[in-house]
Design a protein around this motif. Structure first.
Motif: not given
Length: 157
Positions: A81-92, A130-135
């Protein structure tokens, strides 16, 4: 106060630390999982600043688990995630063991480490934080045996 021998020892340790750094690594951080039990609601968070959009990067996830991990795979998402943009999610879906049950990855005692590339030759769309999260998305709400989860962003040559 440090004596001369201690000062020399500390200087050598510092030089070894500098020599072991990879100049291609733009960001690396690992998050420890308390009690080796990764709660599905507990998201590993990472924040970094990207200054070069022309540079290609590899985005990878570090996973460290014990030999008590009950599955041969790990299903998780990486969200960018970038503050000015939508999120992008990658499934692994990451294989942690071979068909015969032997663990894949580098081992140290009963711990195993795998670095898994999520994106290769990735170009960020904009500069900024940029903010990244892993779940994890496994069937167990409390996933036993995962000890650490990390994010690595490396510059590609």
């Amino acid at each position: 106060m440090l004596n001369a021998q201690s000062l020399i020892y500390l200087s050598l340790c510092y030089l070894l630390l500098l020599a072991s750094c990879d100049p291609h690594i733009a960001y690396e951080k690992n998050t420890r999982i308390d009690d080796y039990s990764w709660n599905r609601d507990s998201v590993a968070l990472f924040t970094t600043r990207i200054t070069d959009t022309a540079q290609a990067y590899e985005i990878a996830v570090n996973v460290r688990h014990s030999n008590f991990y009950p599955y041969t795979n790990l299903v998780f998402t990486v969200q960018q995630q970038l503050a000015s943009h939508t999120d992008t999610t990658y499934s692994v879906e990451l294989s942690l063991a071979k068909e015969d049950g032997r663990w894949i990855g580098k081992s140290a005692g009963n711990l195993y480490h795998i670095k898994h590339s999520v994106l290769k030759m990735h170009h960020f769309s904009d500069t900024g934080v940029y903010h990244f999260s892993v779940q994890h998305h496994m069937q167990d709400h409390h996933l036993k045996g995962i000890t650490d989860v990390g994010l690595v962003i490396a510059k590609q040559p």
